[in-house]
Design a protein around this motif. Structure first.
Motif, PDB file in Angstrom:
ATOM      1  N   CYS A  89      -2.979  19.090 -11.251  1.00 42.12           N
ATOM      2  CA  CYS A  89      -3.970  18.730 -12.265  1.00 42.12           C
ATOM      3  C   CYS A  89      -3.315  18.139 -13.512  1.00 42.12           C
ATOM      4  N   SER A  93      -4.320  14.483 -14.846  1.00 48.26           N
ATOM      5  CA  SER A  93      -4.798  14.358 -16.233  1.00 48.26           C
ATOM      6  C   SER A  93      -3.942  13.381 -17.025  1.00 48.26           C
ATOM      7  N   CYS A  96      -4.567   9.741 -15.732  1.00 50.99           N
ATOM      8  CA  CYS A  96      -5.917   9.246 -16.009  1.00 50.99           C
ATOM      9  C   CYS A  96      -6.296   9.336 -17.483  1.00 50.99           C
ATOM     10  N   LEU A  98      -6.684  12.101 -19.434  1.00 49.15           N
ATOM     11  CA  LEU A  98      -7.641  13.173 -19.685  1.00 49.15           C
ATOM     12  C   LEU A  98      -6.927  14.372 -20.278  1.00 49.15           C
ATOM     13  N   CYS A 103      -9.844  18.005 -16.900  1.00 46.95           N
ATOM     14  CA  CYS A 103      -9.438  17.743 -15.520  1.00 46.95           C
ATOM     15  C   CYS A 103      -9.526  19.006 -14.676  1.00 46.95           C
ATOM     16  N   SER A 106     -13.134  19.913 -13.736  1.00 41.45           N
ATOM     17  CA  SER A 106     -13.622  19.032 -12.665  1.00 41.45           C
ATOM     18  C   SER A 106     -13.054  19.457 -11.325  1.00 41.45           C
ATOM     19  N   TYR A 107     -11.780  19.788 -11.310  1.00 43.77           N
ATOM     20  CA  TYR A 107     -11.137  20.227 -10.067  1.00 43.77           C
ATOM     21  C   TYR A 107     -11.732  21.532  -9.556  1.00 43.77           C
ATOM     22  N   TYR A 121     -12.981  11.562  -7.470  1.00 44.18           N
ATOM     23  CA  TYR A 121     -13.865  11.793  -8.615  1.00 44.18           C
ATOM     24  C   TYR A 121     -13.456  10.927  -9.804  1.00 44.18           C
ATOM     25  N   TYR A 122     -12.159  10.834 -10.071  1.00 45.38           N
ATOM     26  CA  TYR A 122     -11.665  10.045 -11.201  1.00 45.38           C
ATOM     27  C   TYR A 122     -11.127   8.674 -10.784  1.00 45.38           C
ATOM     28  N   ARG A 123     -11.281   8.353  -9.517  1.00 45.67           N
ATOM     29  CA  ARG A 123     -10.828   7.058  -8.996  1.00 45.67           C
ATOM     30  C   ARG A 123      -9.357   6.801  -9.349  1.00 45.67           C
ATOM     31  N   ALA A 124      -8.561   7.843  -9.158  1.00 43.60           N
ATOM     32  CA  ALA A 124      -7.127   7.722  -9.439  1.00 43.60           C
ATOM     33  C   ALA A 124      -6.471   6.909  -8.331  1.00 43.60           C
TER      34      ALA A 124
END
Length: 351
Positions: A89, A93, A96, A98, A103, A106-107, A121-124
């Motif tokens: 995470c 984070s 991205c 964040l 983060c 969300s996880y 979810y974050y389109r990483a």
């Protein structure tokens, strides 16, 4: 009223006098109020070799401040998570842009502790999890599928497991931050039996040698190396860090109030220090196994006696084995006929 008091009243009436009788007050027992529940103990950091190395990696590779590192033990305690999950995470984070707490929520809540779902979810971009590897390299089992997808260019549509994502992050730490080549890193993974976290810990003296952080900037070697300190200095540093962890717990509980309330009853039921270690699911790093199962089923229901017929029965309620019939246990009817006949013949002979 007792008989003695009644007799005294009758005697007083006969003599014309007056006797005042006082009933003794009844003493009603009242149980003392229960003591107030003891407050939950503060989060305590146990300084193992792993803890010391994780502290340095958080500070230098992930770029965490002292305050951010002081919050990490509270995530471990109240969310029952591992450093593998926290590493992942922090990686997402930072890449991205964040905050870690956003983060993490969300996880944990939105993605059900699934690394792959968090990436979607974050389109990483998934290519950011990989390190360039030359041709002809033998991959350890945990990297074979992920790097096969990477080289084929199909990694964007493939679902990776939590273990695969954690292994990719550990490789980034080992190569970018600790300075291993990909070949050397894979050799160390095989020597550790596939435990990628152990490779990072065993390479503690290489921390910072790679020169690159998670965001690609130069490493600033600002974190102390606890394993190099003299005993007294090390103890002082540990106490200072523990004090900071304790101070941060109040603010952590305010932000994560709901999760803290859920976790406190579980924390009170955990065994004391030195008890049985907590069981974890190695197939899915960071997740505790489902509760409620009986690890020691009774005999005859999945226990020893069912799987091993030769195993002796256990327990005081086991019925004794059947006894073979003896002459003295025969029914009285069968016994009486033979004995009476012998007695009659004996009497005739005496006559």
């Amino acid at each position: 009223m007792s008989l003695a008091k009644q007799a005294m009243l009758l005697l007083a009436a006969a003599l014309g006098g007056c006797i005042v009788v006082h009933d003794e007050p009844r003493h009603v027992y009242r149980a003392p109020p229960p003591p107030p529940p003891a407050p939950p103990p503060a989060t305590t950091v146990v300084w193992t070799e792993e803890e010391e190395v994780h502290y340095v990696v958080y500070r230098e590779y992930f770029g965490c401040t002292e305050e951010e590192v002081a919050f990490i033990p509270h995530y471990r305690r109240y969310y029952a998570c591992t450093d593998d999950e926290i590493y992942f995470c922090w990686f997402v984070s930072r890449r991205c842009g964040l905050s870690f707490d956003v983060c993490w929520r969300s996880y944990y809540y939105d993605c059900g502790r699934s690394c792959d779902r968090l990436v979607v979810y974050y389109r990483a971009p998934r290519e950011q999890f990989f390190v360039a590897v030359g041709p002809g390299v033998a991959y350890p089992p945990v990297y074979q599928r992920s790097y096969a997808c990477y080289h084929s260019g199909n990694y964007a549509s493939v679902t990776f497991t939590n273990q695969e994502y954690v292994a990719l992050v550990h490789m980034k730490v080992g190569v970018e931050y600790q300075g291993h080549t990909s070949t050397t890193y894979f050799t160390r993974v095989n020597e550790c039996g596939g435990n990628t976290s152990r490779v990072v810990v065993q390479s503690r003296d290489s921390c910072g040698r790679g020169g690159t952080t998670v965001t690609g900037v130069a490493v600033q070697k600002t974190a102390p190396r606890p394993w190099t300190m003299p005993p007294q200095q090390k103890q002082t540093w540990q106490q200072s860090h523990q004090a900071q962890v304790t101070r941060s717990e109040t603010s952590f509980k305010e932000v994560h109030k709901e999760q803290v309330q859920k976790a406190q009853p579980q924390a009170q039921q955990r065994p004391a220090a030195g008890g049985a270690p907590e069981r974890r699911d190695d197939r899915n790093p960071g997740r505790a196994p489902a509760q409620g199962g009986n690890p020691n089923p009774p005999a005859g229901k999945g226990g020893e006696a069912e799987h091993n017929p030769k195993a002796p029965a256990k327990g005081p309620d086991q019925p004794p084995p059947p006894k073979s019939p003896r002459d003295d246990e025969k029914p009285k009817g069968d016994k009486g006929k033979g004995e009476d006949k012998g007695k009659d013949e004996g009497k005739k002979g005496d006559k």
